[in-house]
Design a protein around this motif. Structure first.
Motif, PDB file in Angstrom:
ATOM      1  N   ARG A   1       0.805  -1.147  -0.178  1.00 12.75           N
ATOM      2  CA  ARG A   1      -0.178   0.059   0.034  1.00 12.75           C
ATOM      3  C   ARG A   1       0.735   1.382   0.006  1.00 12.75           C
ATOM      4  O   ARG A   1       1.754   1.494   0.884  1.00 12.75           O
ATOM      5  CB  ARG A   1      -1.012   0.012   1.125  1.00 12.75           C
ATOM      6  CG  ARG A   1      -1.980   1.024   1.170  1.00 12.75           C
ATOM      7  CD  ARG A   1      -2.601   1.191   2.493  1.00 12.75           C
ATOM      8  NE  ARG A   1      -3.882   2.100   2.611  1.00 12.75           N
ATOM      9  CZ  ARG A   1      -4.158   2.921   3.405  1.00 12.75           C
ATOM     10  NH1 ARG A   1      -3.766   2.817   4.559  1.00 12.75           N
ATOM     11  NH2 ARG A   1      -5.498   3.496   3.353  1.00 12.75           N
TER      12      ARG A   1
ATOM     13  N   GLN B   1      -3.549   0.962  -3.287  1.00 10.10           N
ATOM     14  CA  GLN B   1      -3.662  -0.378  -2.736  1.00 10.10           C
ATOM     15  C   GLN B   1      -3.298  -1.353  -3.740  1.00 10.10           C
ATOM     16  O   GLN B   1      -3.845  -1.564  -4.690  1.00 10.10           O
ATOM     17  CB  GLN B   1      -4.942  -0.981  -2.157  1.00 10.10           C
ATOM     18  CG  GLN B   1      -5.172  -2.287  -1.644  1.00 10.10           C
ATOM     19  CD  GLN B   1      -4.015  -2.638  -0.203  1.00 10.10           C
ATOM     20  OE1 GLN B   1      -3.942  -1.696   0.609  1.00 10.10           O
ATOM     21  NE2 GLN B   1      -3.163  -3.806  -0.590  1.00 10.10           N
TER      22      GLN B   1
ATOM     23  N   SER C   1      -7.340   5.606  -3.873  1.00 14.53           N
ATOM     24  CA  SER C   1      -8.340   6.091  -3.046  1.00 14.53           C
ATOM     25  C   SER C   1      -7.903   7.406  -2.403  1.00 14.53           C
ATOM     26  O   SER C   1      -6.512   7.742  -2.646  1.00 14.53           O
ATOM     27  CB  SER C   1      -8.833   5.386  -1.927  1.00 14.53           C
ATOM     28  OG  SER C   1      -7.790   4.784  -0.971  1.00 14.53           O
ATOM     29  N   ARG C   2      -8.490   8.312  -1.763  1.00 20.81           N
ATOM     30  CA  ARG C   2      -7.931   9.463  -1.228  1.00 20.81           C
ATOM     31  C   ARG C   2      -8.777   9.929  -0.021  1.00 20.81           C
ATOM     32  O   ARG C   2     -10.000   9.729   0.058  1.00 20.81           O
ATOM     33  CB  ARG C   2      -7.904  10.759  -2.401  1.00 20.81           C
ATOM     34  CG  ARG C   2      -9.166  11.205  -2.938  1.00 20.81           C
ATOM     35  CD  ARG C   2      -9.219  11.741  -3.970  1.00 20.81           C
ATOM     36  NE  ARG C   2      -8.826  13.232  -3.579  1.00 20.81           N
ATOM     37  CZ  ARG C   2      -8.658  14.356  -4.248  1.00 20.81           C
ATOM     38  NH1 ARG C   2      -8.647  14.145  -5.629  1.00 20.81           N
ATOM     39  NH2 ARG C   2      -8.572  15.537  -4.017  1.00 20.81           N
ATOM     40  N   GLU C   3      -8.214  10.790   0.797  1.00 25.29           N
ATOM     41  CA  GLU C   3      -8.748  11.430   1.776  1.00 25.29           C
ATOM     42  C   GLU C   3      -8.389  12.913   1.561  1.00 25.29           C
ATOM     43  O   GLU C   3      -7.584  13.470   1.891  1.00 25.29           O
ATOM     44  CB  GLU C   3      -8.035  10.942   3.316  1.00 25.29           C
ATOM     45  CG  GLU C   3      -8.407   9.604   3.543  1.00 25.29           C
ATOM     46  CD  GLU C   3      -7.843   9.396   5.048  1.00 25.29           C
ATOM     47  OE1 GLU C   3      -8.417   9.873   6.065  1.00 25.29           O
ATOM     48  OE2 GLU C   3      -6.866   8.524   5.287  1.00 25.29           O
TER      49      GLU C   3
ATOM     50  N   THR D   1      -6.204  -0.577  -6.330  1.00 24.70           N
ATOM     51  CA  THR D   1      -7.247   0.463  -6.164  1.00 24.70           C
ATOM     52  C   THR D   1      -6.698   1.734  -5.662  1.00 24.70           C
ATOM     53  O   THR D   1      -5.915   1.692  -4.649  1.00 24.70           O
ATOM     54  CB  THR D   1      -8.078  -0.128  -4.946  1.00 24.70           C
ATOM     55  OG1 THR D   1      -8.853  -1.559  -5.524  1.00 24.70           O
ATOM     56  CG2 THR D   1      -9.227   0.894  -4.719  1.00 24.70           C
TER      57      THR D   1
ATOM     58  N   ILE E   1      -7.350   9.912  -9.530  1.00 20.50           N
ATOM     59  CA  ILE E   1      -8.681  10.050  -8.962  1.00 20.50           C
ATOM     60  C   ILE E   1      -8.926  11.380  -8.618  1.00 20.50           C
ATOM     61  O   ILE E   1      -8.093  12.075  -8.509  1.00 20.50           O
ATOM     62  CB  ILE E   1      -8.740   9.128  -7.242  1.00 20.50           C
ATOM     63  CG1 ILE E   1     -10.140   9.545  -6.518  1.00 20.50           C
ATOM     64  CG2 ILE E   1      -7.429   9.709  -6.606  1.00 20.50           C
ATOM     65  CD1 ILE E   1     -10.287   8.506  -5.770  1.00 20.50           C
TER      66      ILE E   1
ATOM     67  N   VAL F   1      -3.359  10.438  -0.970  1.00 19.79           N
ATOM     68  CA  VAL F   1      -3.804   9.600  -1.842  1.00 19.79           C
ATOM     69  C   VAL F   1      -3.151   8.108  -1.531  1.00 19.79           C
ATOM     70  O   VAL F   1      -1.952   8.111  -1.103  1.00 19.79           O
ATOM     71  CB  VAL F   1      -3.583   9.948  -3.187  1.00 19.79           C
ATOM     72  CG1 VAL F   1      -2.223  10.395  -3.436  1.00 19.79           C
ATOM     73  CG2 VAL F   1      -4.389   9.145  -4.278  1.00 19.79           C
ATOM     74  N   TYR F   2      -3.825   7.155  -1.690  1.00 14.95           N
ATOM     75  CA  TYR F   2      -3.301   5.844  -1.570  1.00 14.95           C
ATOM     76  C   TYR F   2      -3.561   4.969  -2.745  1.00 14.95           C
ATOM     77  O   TYR F   2      -4.140   5.300  -3.700  1.00 14.95           O
ATOM     78  CB  TYR F   2      -4.349   5.030  -0.412  1.00 14.95           C
ATOM     79  CG  TYR F   2      -4.309   5.801   0.976  1.00 14.95           C
ATOM     80  CD1 TYR F   2      -5.463   6.594   1.186  1.00 14.95           C
ATOM     81  CD2 TYR F   2      -3.323   5.818   1.749  1.00 14.95           C
ATOM     82  CE1 TYR F   2      -5.490   7.470   2.453  1.00 14.95           C
ATOM     83  CE2 TYR F   2      -3.352   6.368   2.912  1.00 14.95           C
ATOM     84  CZ  TYR F   2      -4.639   7.411   3.203  1.00 14.95           C
ATOM     85  OH  TYR F   2      -4.798   7.946   4.626  1.00 14.95           O
TER      86      TYR F   2
ATOM     87  N   GLY G   1     -14.123  11.910  -6.949  1.00 14.99           N
ATOM     88  CA  GLY G   1     -13.769  10.432  -6.691  1.00 14.99           C
ATOM     89  C   GLY G   1     -13.931   9.515  -8.269  1.00 14.99           C
ATOM     90  O   GLY G   1     -14.003   8.264  -7.823  1.00 14.99           O
TER      91      GLY G   1
ATOM     92  N   THR H   1     -12.329   7.562 -10.875  1.00 12.47           N
ATOM     93  CA  THR H   1     -11.174   7.130 -10.913  1.00 12.47           C
ATOM     94  C   THR H   1     -10.744   6.497 -12.209  1.00 12.47           C
ATOM     95  O   THR H   1     -11.722   6.173 -13.248  1.00 12.47           O
ATOM     96  CB  THR H   1     -10.898   5.754 -10.061  1.00 12.47           C
ATOM     97  OG1 THR H   1     -11.930   4.936 -10.350  1.00 12.47           O
ATOM     98  CG2 THR H   1     -11.155   6.088  -8.727  1.00 12.47           C
TER      99      THR H   1
ATOM    100  N   SER I   1       1.213   5.413   0.325  1.00 11.15           N
ATOM    101  CA  SER I   1       0.711   6.607   0.519  1.00 11.15           C
ATOM    102  C   SER I   1       1.411   7.736   0.201  1.00 11.15           C
ATOM    103  O   SER I   1       2.557   7.697   0.125  1.00 11.15           O
ATOM    104  CB  SER I   1       0.540   6.548   1.955  1.00 11.15           C
ATOM    105  OG  SER I   1      -0.113   5.368   2.540  1.00 11.15           O
TER     106      SER I   1
END
Length: 121
Positions: A19, A81, A70-72, A68, A51, A78-79, A55, A57, A21
């Protein structure tokens, strides 16, 4: 200026997971999109996944179903996986942020320094 701090790379066996980050900080008014690119030995840098702030992608065909993104938004993070890793995923992975600068409100890009991912067979 904008700083991107990447983490999570390393050495893993084929079939394993990692993963990644990436945290963005600095003169950011808002982020339009965040993404991951990679550059393998002898290859050009290519998009892995991206992304948007809403949201949406998109993924490289070679990673669909395995990776995959994803983000906060609140953390400008951003991540990525990465599952079922293959030797051909071996590359330096770079974080990219497309953002509006808080100083002049221009749309800009910033890149991380890269994190190495190595997948052994």
């Amino acid at each position: 200026q904008v700083q991107l701090v990447e983490s999570g790379g390393g050495l893993v066996q084929a079939g394993g997971s990692l993963r990644l980050s990436c945290v963005a900080s600095g003169s950011i008014f808002s982020i339009n999109a965040m993404g991951w690119y990679r550059q393998g030995p002898g290859n050009q840098r290519e998009l892995v996944a991206r992304i948007t702030s809403g949201g949406s992608t998109n993924y490289a065909d070679s990673v669909k179903g395995r990776f995959t993104i994803s983000r906060e938004n609140a953390k400008n993070t951003v991540y990525l996986q990465m599952n079922s890793l293959k030797p051909e995923d071996t590359a330096v992975y770079y974080c990219n942020v497309n953002f509006f600068d808080s100083i002049d409100y221009r749309l800009r890009d910033s890149w991380g320094q890269g994190t190495q991912v190595a997948v052994s067979s």
